[in-house]
Design an enzyme around this catalytic site. Structure first.
Site, PDB file in Angstrom:
ATOM      1  CD  GLU A  99      -1.458  -6.324   3.347  1.00 46.14           C
ATOM      2  OE1 GLU A  99      -1.005  -5.331   2.770  1.00 46.14           O
ATOM      3  OE2 GLU A  99      -2.644  -6.405   3.718  1.00 46.14           O
ATOM      4  N   GLY A 127       0.725  -0.986   6.450  1.00 45.97           N
ATOM      5  CA  GLY A 127      -0.331   0.023   6.579  1.00 45.97           C
ATOM      6  C   GLY A 127      -1.632  -0.627   7.020  1.00 45.97           C
ATOM      7  N   GLY A 182       0.832  -1.197   0.000  1.00 47.75           N
ATOM      8  CA  GLY A 182       0.000   0.000   0.000  1.00 47.75           C
ATOM      9  C   GLY A 182       0.867   1.248   0.000  1.00 47.75           C
ATOM     10  N   GLY A 235      -5.790  -2.929  -0.543  1.00 46.28           N
ATOM     11  CA  GLY A 235      -4.932  -3.144  -1.710  1.00 46.28           C
ATOM     12  C   GLY A 235      -4.986  -4.577  -2.204  1.00 46.28           C
ATOM     13  N   GLY A 248      -6.592  -4.945   3.569  1.00 47.85           N
ATOM     14  CA  GLY A 248      -6.960  -5.594   2.313  1.00 47.85           C
ATOM     15  C   GLY A 248      -7.491  -4.635   1.268  1.00 47.85           C
TER      16      GLY A 248
END
Ligand code: 5RP
Length: 262
Positions: free
Chosen positions: A111, A90, A34, A105, A103
């Site tokens: 992640e 982020g 992100g 992105g 999520g």
């Protein structure tokens, strides 16, 4: 990108700058995805190139992997790393317990796997990401493409028994095609508006066949670092219940993105 930083850019940059101070030589570091995480990768790249910082980075997306490589960070896979000292990423929303919605992105699966494999997770954000109650940001749910309408219907049915304010479920698109994650899956966005019980929601959603992972991060994040447009950075660590404030002077030549602009 223009070399002029907007207040939001400054906020993301100073949060990333402060987070980079947690990164020490010899560490294996999870690199988030992100726009805020990209500032972090840029800061770490600068430390590698100019200060001799020696780290191994595990990217949470192909996009972050490409950037990390470009700025000079040694990139390894999670399989090679096995265990990480720290992940910095982020977020789309965070609450006072440091429960997150991630999520936006489309990378929350990797992640979450990377953050869970880390000793600590630090989230970096601008002040707009703080909420009293999670759910204004649609909750991303990664699903396998096989049987998509069935999985979507099961999610919709499950939501009728859950304390949320909205129940619309939409397939994330990329132009006219479904958005495809790095793992080759689709994303359903759950427009819940208000999530009364994130833990219960996360458990029931993840039990539905076809669901791979939802974007709620519960008991994963340890520290939140929030940047502000005036250079102030507040840090809250819930593992030792501490909070601190520092201030950076942001100069226009701090725009480390300008040098990689097209
Ligand atoms: C990607 C994410 C990002 O961390 C989240 O969307 C925040 O992005 P940004 O820093 O651009 O606001 O979860 O899957």
């Amino acid at each position: 990108m223009s070399s002029e930083l907007t207040p939001i850019d400054k906020a993301k940059f100073v949060a990333a700058k402060q987070a980079s101070e947690y990164v020490l030589s010899g560490m294996k570091v999870g690199l988030g995805t992100g726009s805020t995480a990209e500032w972090l990768v840029q800061c770490l790249g600068e430390m590698v190139r100019e200060e001799g910082l020696k780290i191994k980075g595990v990217p949470t997306s192909k996009r972050t992997g490409l950037l990390a490589h470009k700025v000079g960070i040694e990139v390894i896979s999670l399989s090679e790393a096995k265990w990480l000292d720290l992940t910095i990423d982020g977020t789309d929303e965070y609450d006072s317990d440091l429960t997150l919605i991630k999520g936006g992105g489309g990378a929350h699966l990797r992640e979450k796997v990377v953050a869970t494999a880390s000793e600590r997770m630090i989230v970096i954000a601008d002040a707009t990401k703080k909420v009293d109650t999670l759910g204004a940001f649609p909750l991303p749910v990664e699903v396998v493409p096989f049987g998509l309408p069935v999985t979507q219907a099961l999610i919709e049915e499950t939501l009728t028994g859950i304390d949320v304010l909205g129940r619309e479920v939409t397939l994330r698109m990329n132009g006219t095609d479904p958005f495809v994650t790095d793992e080759g899956n689709f994303i359903l966005d759950l427009h819940l508006k208000r999530i009364a019980n994130p833990r219960q929601l996360s458990l029931v959603i993840n039990q539905i066949p076809g669901v791979v992972e939802n974007g709620l991060f519960i008991d994963i994040c340890d520290v939140v670092i929030v940047g502000h447009g005036d250079g102030r950075v507040t840090t809250r660590d819930i593992t030792n219940d501490t909070a601190s404030v520092v201030r950076f002077d942001v100069l226009d030549d701090d725009n480390i993105f300008a040098e990689i602009a097209d």
